[in-house]
Design an enzyme around this catalytic site. Structure first.
Site, PDB file in Angstrom:
ATOM      1  N   ASP A  34      25.521 -11.028   7.329  1.00 31.77           N
ATOM      2  CA  ASP A  34      25.436 -10.696   8.686  1.00 31.77           C
ATOM      3  C   ASP A  34      25.904 -11.955   9.394  1.00 31.77           C
ATOM      4  OD1 ASP A  34      24.948  -7.967   9.323  1.00 31.77           O
ATOM      5  OD2 ASP A  34      22.983  -8.019   8.062  1.00 31.77           O
ATOM      6  N   MET A  36      26.645 -14.093  12.937  1.00 35.95           N
ATOM      7  CA  MET A  36      25.893 -14.148  13.870  1.00 35.95           C
ATOM      8  C   MET A  36      26.167 -14.961  14.849  1.00 35.95           C
ATOM      9  SD  MET A  36      22.374 -11.708  13.810  1.00 35.95           S
ATOM     10  CE  MET A  36      22.079 -10.293  12.227  1.00 35.95           C
ATOM     11  N   MET A  67      29.711 -10.239  14.242  1.00 36.52           N
ATOM     12  CA  MET A  67      28.268 -10.037  15.320  1.00 36.52           C
ATOM     13  C   MET A  67      29.130 -11.121  16.101  1.00 36.52           C
ATOM     14  SD  MET A  67      25.642  -8.192  13.366  1.00 36.52           S
ATOM     15  CE  MET A  67      25.017  -8.651  11.949  1.00 36.52           C
ATOM     16  N   ASP A 174      24.042   0.858   9.211  1.00 33.23           N
ATOM     17  CA  ASP A 174      23.607  -0.712   9.360  1.00 33.23           C
ATOM     18  C   ASP A 174      22.579  -0.248  10.240  1.00 33.23           C
ATOM     19  OD1 ASP A 174      23.140  -2.667   9.433  1.00 33.23           O
ATOM     20  OD2 ASP A 174      24.918  -3.688   9.829  1.00 33.23           O
TER      21      ASP A 174
HETATM   22  C1  DX5 Z   1      21.396  -5.868  12.089  1.00 31.80           C
HETATM   23  C2  DX5 Z   1      22.825  -6.055  11.060  1.00 31.80           C
HETATM   24  C3  DX5 Z   1      21.348  -5.555   9.922  1.00 31.80           C
HETATM   25  C4  DX5 Z   1      20.625  -5.795   9.611  1.00 31.80           C
HETATM   26  C5  DX5 Z   1      19.753  -4.794   8.806  1.00 31.80           C
HETATM   27  O1  DX5 Z   1      21.639  -6.520  13.148  1.00 31.80           O
HETATM   28  O2  DX5 Z   1      23.235  -5.281  11.290  1.00 31.80           O
HETATM   29  O3  DX5 Z   1      22.518  -5.624   8.380  1.00 31.80           O
HETATM   30  O4  DX5 Z   1      20.090  -6.328   8.573  1.00 31.80           O
HETATM   31  O5  DX5 Z   1      18.461  -4.649   8.398  1.00 31.80           O
HETATM   32  P1  DX5 Z   1      17.525  -3.873   8.103  1.00 31.80           P
HETATM   33  O6  DX5 Z   1      17.934  -2.621   6.693  1.00 31.80           O
HETATM   34  O7  DX5 Z   1      16.334  -4.408   7.854  1.00 31.80           O
HETATM   35  O8  DX5 Z   1      17.748  -2.340   9.402  1.00 31.80           O
HETATM   36 ZN    ZN Z   2      25.584  -5.105   9.448  1.00 35.83          ZN
END
Ligand code: DX5
Ligand code: ZN
Length: 228
Positions: A34, A36, A67, A174
């Site tokens: 991920d 960000m 993201m 996700d």
């Molecule tokens: C959220 C991320 C996810 C996150 C999911 O913005 O894209 O990939 O890590 O985490 P869980 O499984 O804890 O919801």
């Molecule tokens: Zn993700």
């Protein structure tokens, strides 16, 4: 085919190589990264230099979820860092079609992600140029949130569109995926499941992955109830 993709967002970042090796050995199919930028989402994680330094266990697919606003500038750097799959948000890319083509040109599989509020129509004209669709089941930015129930119908609607167009694209889901929610996402047509808390929050990663896989397989069986 079911793919389980642990999200490193919930891993111990100080031991990231050990954590990714551990989930690889524990049966994970993909490692979900991920990325960000603190702008598209209010959180910051890591970029290509960190991913480049990660050890790539054999057979573990590196699946980066960007993201970030205007992801074009990062495509080449992630390819060089050893990422196999790169997914960008439809809301963050101005020239999405070009970005997706660029991802493929750099030797990666392309993916497009949709926020919970984004209609499926937003990707209608890129479905022929993409290798995966990621349906967000939480608003992106943080791990540990709850699965948004409407996601199930959105996945089902996307599966229907793909069937109608004869496209065999994997649907990834996700956010908030755990043993309580994975079955319904699978029943709607998702086949790639990202899970952070439900794997890295457990002591036994192998058992956690196995439980999720079993939950997804059970969900894929025909369901008798209406999805609501
Ligand atoms: C959220 C991320 C996810 C996150 C999911 O913005 O894209 O990939 O890590 O985490 P869980 O499984 O804890 O919801
Ligand atoms: Zn993700």
């Amino acid at each position: 085919m079911i793919h389980i993709a642990p999200s490193v967002l919930s891993a111990d970042f100080g031991r990231i190589n050990e954590e990714s090796a551990a989930v690889g050995e524990a049966g994970a199919d993909w490692l979900h990264l991920d990325v960000m930028d603190g702008r598209f989402v209010p959180n910051l994680t890591f970029g290509p230099p960190v991913v480049a330094r990660l050890i790539k266990p054999d057979g573990l697919v590196f699946d980066a979820h960007l993201m970030v606003l205007e992801p074009d500038h990062l495509v080449e750097a992630f390819a060089k860092a050893g990422v196999h799959r790169l997914t960008v948000h439809v809301e963050a890319a101005t020239h999405l079609h070009r970005t997706l083509a660029h991802i493929r040109e750099c030797g990666m599989k392309s993916g497009v992600a949709l926020n919970p509020s984004t209609p499926l129509a937003a990707i209608e004209w890129v479905l022929d140029s993409v290798d995966l669709v990621l349906i967000m089941s939480v608003n992106p930015g943080f791990g540990g949130q709850s699965y948004i129930p409407q996601t199930t119908r959105k996945i089902a609607a996307l599966a229907e569109i793909l069937r109608g167009r004869g496209l065999d694209l994997p649907i990834q889901v996700d956010g908030g995926i755990n043993v309580g929610t994975i079955g319904e996402a699978a029943s709607a047509g998702a086949t790639v499941f990202v899970a952070g808390t439900a794997i890295f929050g457990e002591a036994d990663y192998g058992a956690a992955i196995e439980k999720l896989r079993a939950g997804a397989a059970a969900g894929q069986k025909p369901v008798l109830r209406e999805l609501g």
